[in-house]
Enzyme design. Structure first.
Site, mmCIF file in Angstrom:
data_model
loop_
_atom_site.group_PDB
_atom_site.id
_atom_site.type_symbol
_atom_site.label_atom_id
_atom_site.label_comp_id
_atom_site.label_asym_id
_atom_site.label_seq_id
_atom_site.Cartn_x
_atom_site.Cartn_y
_atom_site.Cartn_z
ATOM 1 N N ALA A 1 -15.215 5.627 -0.849
ATOM 2 C CA ALA A 1 -15.588 4.300 -1.166
ATOM 3 C C ALA A 1 -14.964 3.432 0.418
ATOM 4 O O ALA A 1 -14.126 4.368 0.949
ATOM 5 C CB ALA A 1 -14.925 3.471 -1.964
ATOM 6 N N LYS A 2 -15.144 2.388 0.804
ATOM 7 C CA LYS A 2 -14.518 2.057 1.951
ATOM 8 C C LYS A 2 -14.957 0.489 1.782
ATOM 9 O O LYS A 2 -15.942 -0.159 1.108
ATOM 10 C CB LYS A 2 -15.059 2.362 3.159
ATOM 11 C CG LYS A 2 -14.052 2.256 4.372
ATOM 12 C CD LYS A 2 -12.968 3.006 4.296
ATOM 13 C CE LYS A 2 -12.147 2.750 5.381
ATOM 14 N NZ LYS A 2 -11.003 3.959 5.537
ATOM 15 N N GLY A 3 -14.016 -0.504 2.279
ATOM 16 C CA GLY A 3 -14.348 -1.832 2.147
ATOM 17 C C GLY A 3 -13.902 -2.562 3.550
ATOM 18 O O GLY A 3 -13.023 -2.017 4.478
#
Ligand code: NAD
Length: 422
Positions: free
Chosen positions: A109-111
Site C-alpha cells: 500500500a502507499k499514501g
C-alpha cells in the site's frame, strides 16, 4: 519535455514495465497477470485544514491498497508537493513486491498528501495528518493496512496517526502504524534499518565481486533517513564515503568524508550539506552520481538515473536506496555496462523488514533488544539477497527482474491457494 521523456519519468510506467518483463518470463497466466497488475483499491481524500492564519485550505491526499493477498497492506505516507496518484500507485505496487522479496507477511500500500512540509507549521502538519487518518480510519488497521513514514513524514507523524486511529476505534492500537517513536511501541533499530539493509546488501555484493570493505569507495545521493544512516554505518565498517548529496547540492572528495563530522554539520548544527568544511568539490546533487566510484547508492528520490544520463554512471555496484531511482528506460544501459544491480525492492527492504518486526513486537507486547532486531534483519536481508542473485544466475536474468520474478511468484502462489472470492 517530449511525450516520450514524460513517459519515462512516469514511475507507474517504470514499475509496470519491469512487472511485465518478469510476468512474461514467469509465464504468468493471463488472468493472474491482470489481477496482480491493478491495485485492489484507491481512494482520494480532500482534507480541509485551518491554517495558522485562520484561513481554510483543502489538501488532496491518496491511499492506494495494491494487494492484501499475503497479508495486510503495508506502505508509507508521503507528504510532498509533487505527490500524484500515479506515483502513489507505483509505490504501492512496489511495496507488494518488496514485502514478497523479503518474504514478510504483508501486501502493499502507499499514501500521500500533496503539500509542502517545509511551508507548514507543526500544528498544520498535525491537523493534516489527523484529518487524513480520520478519513481513512476504516481502511487502516493492524490487520488491514499499516502505514509508515516516507518522505516528509517521521516518527512524530506516526504517533499522530496512531493516536487518531486509537480515538476512532476507542482503544490504544500501537500496531496500526510502524516507524513510531520508541516510547510509543516503536522498534529498536528501525531508524537505521533501511541504511543497515543497504549495507548488508553491499557487504554481500562486494564479497561476491571479491572486493574488500576497506577502501571501497561509496557515493550516496540523499542524506535523509536512508542516506545518512547508510553513510554512517558504512563509514564505521570501513567503506570510504567519497560522494554525498542532498537537495541543496553535492560534494565529492576522493579522500573520503569524515561522516560523523558531516552528520553533526547537517543534523547537529543544521547547516547546509554543500557548505561542509573539508567537503571537497561542490557540484549539483545529480552530478555526484556520475563521478567514478565503486558503489553508487541513490537514496534520495525517483528518476535520477535515466536514459539520458545512464551512460555516465561509473560504478561497479548500483545499490538502490530510494524507490525507483533508475527509470525502466535506463535499465538496459546500466546492464550493458556490467554494473551489479541491487534493485530497490531488495536493497531498501530493510526498512519494511524492521517495520514488520515492530508490528510483531506491538502485537506481542514484548520488545526485543537492538542486537536481536539487527541479527534478524541480517538473516532476512542475506537470505533474500542470496535467493535473488541465485535466481538471476540460474535463469540468466538481471537481479532486478529476478527480484520481481521471486516476488510475483510468491504472491501468485498465495493467490492460487486463496482462490478468488466471488
Ligand atoms: P528523507 O526525506 O529523510 O530524505 C530525503 C533526502 O534526499 C534528503 O537529504 C533530501 O535533501 C534529499 N533529496 C531530495 N530530493 C533530492 C534531489 N532531487 N537530489 C538530491 N537529494 C535530494 O527521506 P528518506 O526516508 O531518506 O527516503 C529517501 C528515499 O528512500 C525515498 O525514495 C523513500 O521512498 C525511500 N525509502 C525510504 C525508507 C525509509 O525507511 N525511510 C525505506 C525504503 C525506501
Amino acid at each position: 519535455m517530449s511525450a516520450a521523456a514524460q513517459d519515462e519519468l512516469n514511475v507507474y510506467q517504470s514499475a509496470e514495465a519491469r512487472f511485465e518483463i518478469a510476468a512474461k518470463k514467469l509465464n504468468l497466466e493471463d488472468g493472474l497477470y491482470r489481477y496482480l497488475k491493478y491495485p485492489s483499491k484507491e481512494i482520494t481524500v480532500y482534507i480541509p485544514i485551518a491554517r495558522d492564519t485562520g484561513r481554510l485550505e483543502v489538501f488532496v491526499g491518496y491511499r492506494v491498497l495494491h494487494s492484501t493477498i499475503r497479508g495486510p497492506g503495508k506502505g508509507g505516507i508521503r507528504f510532498a508537493p509533487d505527490v500524484s496518484i500515479d506515483e502513489v500507485r507505483a509505490l504501492a505496487a512496489w511495496m507488494t513486491w518488496k514485502c514478497a522479496v523479503v518474504n514478510i507477511p504483508f501486501g502493499g500500500a502507499k499514501g500521500g498528501v500533496i503539500c509542502d512540509p517545509t511551508k507548514l507549521s507543526k500544528g498544520e502538519m498535525e491537523r493534516i495528518t489527523r484529518r487524513y487518518t480520520a478519513e481513512l480510519s476504516e481502511w487502516f488497521g493492524p490487520e488491514r493496512d499499516v502505514p509508515a513514514p516516507d518522505i516528509g513524514t517521521n516518527d512524530q507523524t506516526m504517533a499522530w496517526v496512531m493516536d487518531t486511529y486509537a480515538m476512532h476505534v476507542r482503544q490504544a492500537t500501537t500496531a496500526v502504524v510502524t516507524g513510531k517513536p520508541l516510547d510509543l511501541g516503536g522498534s529498536r533499530g528501525r531508524k537505521e534499518a533501511t541504511g543497515r539493509g543497504l549495507m548488508i546488501c553491499c557487504d554481500k555484493a562486494i564479497e561476491k565481486l571479491r572486493m574488500k570493505r576497506e577502501g571501497t569507495r561509496v557515493t550516496i545521493q540523499g542524506f535523509g533517513n536512508v542516506g545518512s544512516q547508510a553513510a554512517d554505518l558504512m563509514h564505521k565498517t570501513g567503506y570510504k564515503i567519497i560522494g554525498v548529496a542532498d537537495i541543496h547540492g553535492g560534494l565529492y572528495n576522493e579522500k573520503g568524508f569524515d561522516v560523523p563530522k558531516l552528520m553533526d554539520w547537517v543534523y547537529g548544527q543544521r547547516k547546509p550539506l554543500p557548505e561542509f568544511p573539508q567537503g571537497g568539490e561542490k557540484m549539483s546533487a545529480q552530478e555526484v552520481l556520475f563521478r567514478p566510484t565503486d558503489i553508487l547508492v541513490p537514496a534520495a528520490t525517483e528518476n535520477q538515473i535515466t536514459s539520458q544520463n545512464a551512460h555516465r554512471v561509473e560504478c561497479r555496484i548500483l545499490c538502490e536506496g530510494a524507490n525507483g531511482p533508475t527509470t525502466s528506460h535506463a535499465d538496459a544501459i546500466v546492464e550493458k555496462k556490467g554494473i551489479f544491480i541491487i534493485p530497490d525492492i531488495l536493497g531498501n527492504a530493510g526498512g519494511v523488514t524492521v517495520s514488520y518486526f515492530e508490528w510483531v513486537q506491538d502485537r506481542q507486547g514484548f520488545f526485543w533488544r537492538e542486537n536481536e532486531v539487527n541479527e534478524r534483519l541480517q538473516d532476512v536481508m542475506e537470505s533474500s539477497f542470496d535467493h535473488v542473485v541465485h535466481y538471476a544466475e540460474a535463469h540468466g536474468v538481471n537481479n532486478r527482474i529476478a527480484a520481481y520474478i521471486v516476488a510475483i511468484d510468491r504472491v501468485a502462489r498465495a493467490l492460487q491457494l486463496r482462490g478468488i472470492y466471488a
